[in-house]
Design a protein around this motif. Structure first.
Motif, PDB file in Angstrom:
ATOM      1  N   ASN A   8       0.814  -1.221   0.000  1.00  0.00           N
ATOM      2  CA  ASN A   8       0.000   0.000   0.000  1.00  0.00           C
ATOM      3  C   ASN A   8       0.846   1.271   0.000  1.00  0.00           C
ATOM      4  O   ASN A   8       0.437   2.292   0.568  1.00  0.00           O
ATOM      5  CB  ASN A   8      -0.964   0.035   1.199  1.00  0.00           C
ATOM      6  N   MET A   9       2.026   1.200  -0.621  1.00  0.00           N
ATOM      7  CA  MET A   9       2.879   2.376  -0.730  1.00  0.00           C
ATOM      8  C   MET A   9       2.804   2.958  -2.133  1.00  0.00           C
ATOM      9  O   MET A   9       2.767   2.218  -3.113  1.00  0.00           O
ATOM     10  CB  MET A   9       4.346   2.014  -0.435  1.00  0.00           C
ATOM     11  N   LYS A  10       2.779   4.288  -2.191  1.00  0.00           N
ATOM     12  CA  LYS A  10       2.984   4.953  -3.465  1.00  0.00           C
ATOM     13  C   LYS A  10       4.476   5.288  -3.568  1.00  0.00           C
ATOM     14  O   LYS A  10       5.173   5.365  -2.555  1.00  0.00           O
ATOM     15  CB  LYS A  10       2.122   6.203  -3.579  1.00  0.00           C
ATOM     16  N   LEU A  11       4.956   5.453  -4.774  1.00  0.00           N
ATOM     17  CA  LEU A  11       6.375   5.726  -4.987  1.00  0.00           C
ATOM     18  C   LEU A  11       6.590   7.230  -5.110  1.00  0.00           C
ATOM     19  O   LEU A  11       5.979   7.881  -5.962  1.00  0.00           O
ATOM     20  CB  LEU A  11       6.872   5.027  -6.258  1.00  0.00           C
ATOM     21  N   GLY A  12       7.453   7.773  -4.269  1.00  0.00           N
ATOM     22  CA  GLY A  12       7.812   9.183  -4.352  1.00  0.00           C
ATOM     23  C   GLY A  12       8.875   9.369  -5.419  1.00  0.00           C
ATOM     24  O   GLY A  12       9.988   8.853  -5.289  1.00  0.00           O
ATOM     25  N   ILE A  13       8.541  10.086  -6.486  1.00  0.00           N
ATOM     26  CA  ILE A  13       9.441  10.262  -7.617  1.00  0.00           C
ATOM     27  C   ILE A  13       9.908  11.715  -7.667  1.00  0.00           C
ATOM     28  O   ILE A  13       9.089  12.639  -7.715  1.00  0.00           O
ATOM     29  CB  ILE A  13       8.763   9.870  -8.945  1.00  0.00           C
ATOM     30  N   GLY A  14      11.228  11.889  -7.662  1.00  0.00           N
ATOM     31  CA  GLY A  14      11.813  13.232  -7.677  1.00  0.00           C
ATOM     32  C   GLY A  14      12.929  13.344  -8.682  1.00  0.00           C
ATOM     33  O   GLY A  14      12.919  12.709  -9.742  1.00  0.00           O
ATOM     34  N   GLY A  15      13.942  14.120  -8.339  1.00  0.00           N
ATOM     35  CA  GLY A  15      15.010  14.460  -9.260  1.00  0.00           C
ATOM     36  C   GLY A  15      15.754  13.283  -9.854  1.00  0.00           C
ATOM     37  O   GLY A  15      16.251  13.368 -10.989  1.00  0.00           O
ATOM     38  N   VAL A  16      15.831  12.168  -9.117  1.00  0.00           N
ATOM     39  CA  VAL A  16      16.581  11.009  -9.598  1.00  0.00           C
ATOM     40  C   VAL A  16      16.067  10.519 -10.954  1.00  0.00           C
ATOM     41  O   VAL A  16      16.839  10.025 -11.773  1.00  0.00           O
ATOM     42  CB  VAL A  16      16.555   9.864  -8.556  1.00  0.00           C
ATOM     43  N   VAL A  17      14.788  10.684 -11.213  1.00  0.00           N
ATOM     44  CA  VAL A  17      14.209  10.199 -12.481  1.00  0.00           C
ATOM     45  C   VAL A  17      14.777  10.962 -13.681  1.00  0.00           C
ATOM     46  O   VAL A  17      14.721  10.482 -14.814  1.00  0.00           O
ATOM     47  CB  VAL A  17      12.662  10.280 -12.448  1.00  0.00           C
TER      48      VAL A  17
END
Length: 254
Positions: A170-179
Motif C-alpha cells: 500500500n505504498m505509493k512511490l515518491g518520484i523526484g530528481g533522480v528520475v
C-alpha cells in the motif's frame, strides 16, 4: 495544481530566501508542500514554517533513521509527545539507512517498527526513507502489513521488482530528481508502473533534478520532474500534475 509530497523547506539552506523560494514554487504551480521531520532539533523551525505558510504547508512528525543514535529513545519520546498533542499528516520520514553508518541498525529497525505502529494507532500514513536497506525495510513491512499500513516510499530508487513489492504494501512511490538523472535507472521501467502509484517530490534542498543537479534543490524545480514524467507516460503536463496530486490526496487525506 502540483503537490510536492516531500520537501525540507525549513532547512537552513533556505534561511536567506525562504519567502522568495516559496513564491517561486507557487509561481510554478506548486500549491501543497508536505514537510517531513528529521529529529527534535528541527521541530521549532518546522512549526515556524507552518506558521509562515499555514495554507500551503502540511507537517509530518517522525525520527529520521540517520538521527537514530545513542539517544534514540529520547528522540522517539519527542515524536510520541508531539503526535499525541496535535495533528500531523503522516509519520515520517522514518525507515532504515545503511549508506552512512550501520552501527545502529538494530535501533533503526526498532525505531522504524515503533513508529509504524504509532501511525497505525493514529490512522496516519508513513513516509519511508530507504537507503541501501530494501531487504531490511521489506522485512519490517511484511511483519506490519495490512489495511492500516499505507504511505509513500520516499525517493524511490529501486528496481522494478522492488517497486512492485513496495506497492504491494500500500505504498505509493515518491518520484523526484533522480528520475531525470542519466544514471538514475528508474526511468527505464517507470512506464510499466501504473501512474496511480506515483506521487511527486523534490526532497529539497537535496537531489536537484537535471539541469540543476549538484545545486541546491527547491520546490519550483518539481516541474522538471513533471516534464520527465510527461516523456515517460505520454501524458500532458496538466494530466501528470492532476493525477499525482489526486494520488497524494488519497495518502494524506487533504
Amino acid at each position: 495544481m502540483i503537490t510536492d509530497t516531500h520537501t525540507h523547506l525549513y532547512s537552513s539552506q533556505f534561511k536567506e530566501d525562504q519567502k522568495e523560494m516559496m513564491q517561486r514554487a507557487k509561481n510554478a504551480g506548486v500549491s501543497r508542500f508536505f514537510i517531513p521531520a528529521i529529529d527534535s532539533s528541527y521541530t521549532e523551525s518546522m512549526l515556524q514554517l507552518e506558521k509562515n505558510f499555514p495554507n500551503e504547508v502540511f507537517l509530518m512528525m517522525g525520527l529520521h533513521p540517520t538521527s537514530v543514535k545513542e539517544n534514540y529513545k529520547e528522540e522517539l519520546a519527542h515524536v510520541k509527545k508531539w503526535v499525541d498533542q496535535r495533528d500531523f499528516y503522516a509519520i515520517g520520514e522514518i525507515g532504515i539507512d545503511l549508506y552512512w553508518d550501520k552501527t545502529f541498525l538494530q535501533q533503526q529497525k526498532e525505531a522504524f517498527k515503533t513508529q509504524i505502529q504509532w501511525a497505525k494507532e493514529k490512522e496516519l500514513p508513513i513516509v519511508i526513507h530507504c537507503r541501501d536497506a530494501f531487504d531490511e525495510i521489506f522485512e519490517i513491512l511484511e511483519s506490519e502489513k495490512g489495511d492500516g499500513l499505507y504511505g509513500v516510499f520516499h525517493c524511490f530508487t529501486g528496481t522494478k521488482a522492488q517497486a512492485e513489492k513496495a506497492i504491494s504494501y500500500n505504498m505509493k512511490l515518491g518520484i523526484g530528481g533522480v528520475v531525470t538523472f542519466k544514471n538514475g535507472k528508474i526511468d527505464q521501467f517507470l512506464n510499466e508502473i501504473d501512474i496511480k502509484n506515483i506521487v511527486l517530490e523534490t526532497d529539497a534542498p537535496y537531489l536537484a533534478p537535471t539541469p540543476y543537479r549538484g545545486k541546491r534543490n527547491e520546490s519550483a524545480y518539481i516541474t522538471n520532474v513533471v516534464d520527465k514524467l510527461v516523456d515517460i507516460y505520454g501524458l500532458s503536463f496538466e494530466e501528470i500534475a492532476d493525477i499525482t496530486t489526486q494520488n497524494s490526496k488519497e495518502i494524506f487525506g487533504v
